[in-house]
Design an enzyme around this catalytic site. Structure first.
Site, mmCIF file in Angstrom:
data_model
loop_
_atom_site.group_PDB
_atom_site.id
_atom_site.type_symbol
_atom_site.label_atom_id
_atom_site.label_comp_id
_atom_site.label_asym_id
_atom_site.label_seq_id
_atom_site.Cartn_x
_atom_site.Cartn_y
_atom_site.Cartn_z
ATOM 1 N N LYS A 14 37.227 39.924 53.357
ATOM 2 C CA LYS A 14 36.591 38.776 52.691
ATOM 3 C C LYS A 14 37.552 37.592 52.591
ATOM 4 O O LYS A 14 37.226 36.492 53.011
ATOM 5 C CB LYS A 14 36.128 39.138 51.263
ATOM 6 C CG LYS A 14 35.093 40.234 51.188
ATOM 7 C CD LYS A 14 34.636 40.466 49.755
ATOM 8 C CE LYS A 14 35.725 40.931 48.812
ATOM 9 N NZ LYS A 14 36.269 42.260 49.085
ATOM 10 N N ARG A 89 30.176 40.288 41.644
ATOM 11 C CA ARG A 89 30.486 41.676 41.968
ATOM 12 C C ARG A 89 29.720 42.637 41.080
ATOM 13 O O ARG A 89 29.804 43.841 41.278
ATOM 14 C CB ARG A 89 31.980 41.934 41.724
ATOM 15 C CG ARG A 89 32.876 41.806 42.952
ATOM 16 C CD ARG A 89 34.320 41.861 42.468
ATOM 17 N NE ARG A 89 35.231 42.396 43.433
ATOM 18 C CZ ARG A 89 36.060 41.671 44.181
ATOM 19 N NH1 ARG A 89 36.047 40.370 44.119
ATOM 20 N NH2 ARG A 89 36.900 42.251 45.002
ATOM 21 N N ARG A 128 48.807 46.282 53.772
ATOM 22 C CA ARG A 128 49.062 45.097 52.950
ATOM 23 C C ARG A 128 50.034 45.449 51.809
ATOM 24 O O ARG A 128 50.884 44.645 51.443
ATOM 25 C CB ARG A 128 47.744 44.558 52.376
ATOM 26 C CG ARG A 128 47.938 43.287 51.569
ATOM 27 C CD ARG A 128 46.620 42.625 51.224
ATOM 28 N NE ARG A 128 45.856 43.404 50.262
ATOM 29 C CZ ARG A 128 44.637 43.097 49.845
ATOM 30 N NH1 ARG A 128 44.017 42.045 50.361
ATOM 31 N NH2 ARG A 128 44.014 43.826 48.965
ATOM 32 N N ARG A 134 51.277 44.395 46.664
ATOM 33 C CA ARG A 134 50.302 44.140 45.596
ATOM 34 C C ARG A 134 50.112 45.390 44.733
ATOM 35 O O ARG A 134 49.961 46.495 45.244
ATOM 36 C CB ARG A 134 48.956 43.730 46.214
ATOM 37 C CG ARG A 134 48.651 42.276 46.014
ATOM 38 C CD ARG A 134 47.412 41.838 46.727
ATOM 39 N NE ARG A 134 46.190 42.415 46.201
ATOM 40 C CZ ARG A 134 44.978 41.995 46.554
ATOM 41 N NH1 ARG A 134 44.855 41.006 47.412
ATOM 42 N NH2 ARG A 134 43.915 42.572 46.067
ATOM 43 N N ARG A 145 39.145 51.555 43.451
ATOM 44 C CA ARG A 145 38.460 50.271 43.699
ATOM 45 C C ARG A 145 37.222 50.490 44.566
ATOM 46 O O ARG A 145 36.195 49.839 44.385
ATOM 47 C CB ARG A 145 39.424 49.290 44.388
ATOM 48 C CG ARG A 145 40.469 48.746 43.430
ATOM 49 C CD ARG A 145 41.614 48.095 44.162
ATOM 50 N NE ARG A 145 41.243 46.908 44.878
ATOM 51 C CZ ARG A 145 41.951 46.384 45.878
ATOM 52 N NH1 ARG A 145 43.074 46.971 46.262
ATOM 53 N NH2 ARG A 145 41.553 45.297 46.473
#
Ligand code: B4P
Length: 196
Positions: A14, A89, A128, A134, A145
């Protein structure tokens, strides 16, 4: 004058595609995830509250998220259109967005649903994590998630499909291939596109 949403599981691409589509559609991209991360980095009150949820792989509460988006969508630069990346969401966020848009007399043009299978998503997010560190990209948090997405966000697909707004695009393949697929789908729906 395009108003579009980008929906998809974490890691579907996204954020990556939002940057490109913002140029292609000539509208500002608004990423709730980016806004939260920037608040976390700056140590604002919102950031401190949001970090607690984000780091656990949970959604930031609707009360915080809705206020943020309402105020952003009242800024002058979105009068001519916008791309919302990662909002709404939850079903409550859909109702909030409906209310915000009703207040401005506008409506959505299209909802792009970016799909990707779980193994690909977990692989991308772990990569990532390695590159950017992160806090919400550890394997346990990623799995959580994905559960939260399945539980709280997938119901939105039916809501927007009933309104005839959803175009589903396969998020697998190179970033360029995915962009080409999305812009072709937007073009087929008569959405105005600008040369990048
Ligand atoms: P987001 O920032 O939206 O996080 P995300 O879902 O992981 O991002 P995205 O899906 O955009 O990542 P991308 O695929 O671009 O949200 C983070 C958190 O903020 C949420 O978990 C939540 O806590 C909170 N939040 C945000 N909005 C909220 C809301 N509305 N309500 C409540 N809470 C909210 O990138 C993934 C990786 O894949 C990147 O490394 C990228 O380089 C790579 N990639 C992308 N496309 C690829 C491709 N085609 N091939 C290979 N790799 C690719």
């Amino acid at each position: 004058m395009t108003r579009l949403l980008l929906i998809g599981p974490p890691g579907a691409g996204k954020g990556t595609q939002a940057v490109r589509l913002s140029v292609a559609c000539n509208v500002p991209a608004i990423s709730t995830g980016d806004i939260f991360r920037s608040n976390v980095e700056q140590g604002t009150e919102l950031g401190v509250k949001a970090a607690e949820f984000m780091n656990a792989g949970k959604y930031v509460p609707d009360s915080l998220t809705n206020d943020l988006v309402r105020s952003r969508l009242n800024e002058a630069d979105v009068e001519g259109g916008f791309l919302l990346d990662g909002y709404p969401r939850t079903v409550a966020q859909v109702a909030e967005l409906d209310d915000i848009l009703a207040g401005t007399g506008h409506s959505l043009d299209v909802v792009v649903l970016l799909s990707a299978d779980t193994d690909e998503i977990v692989g991308r997010l772990l990569k990532r994590a390695h590159e950017q560190g992160r806090a919400d990209d550890t394997e346990d948090v990623i799995r959580h998630r994905l559960e939260v997405y399945a539980e709280q966000t997938t119901p939105l697909i039916d809501i927007y499909a009933e309104r005839g707004l959803v175009v589903e695009v396969d998020g697998l393949g190179s970033v360029d291939e995915v962009t080409t697929r999305i812009t072709a789908a937007l073009d087929a729906r008569g959405i105005a596109l600008f040369a990048s």
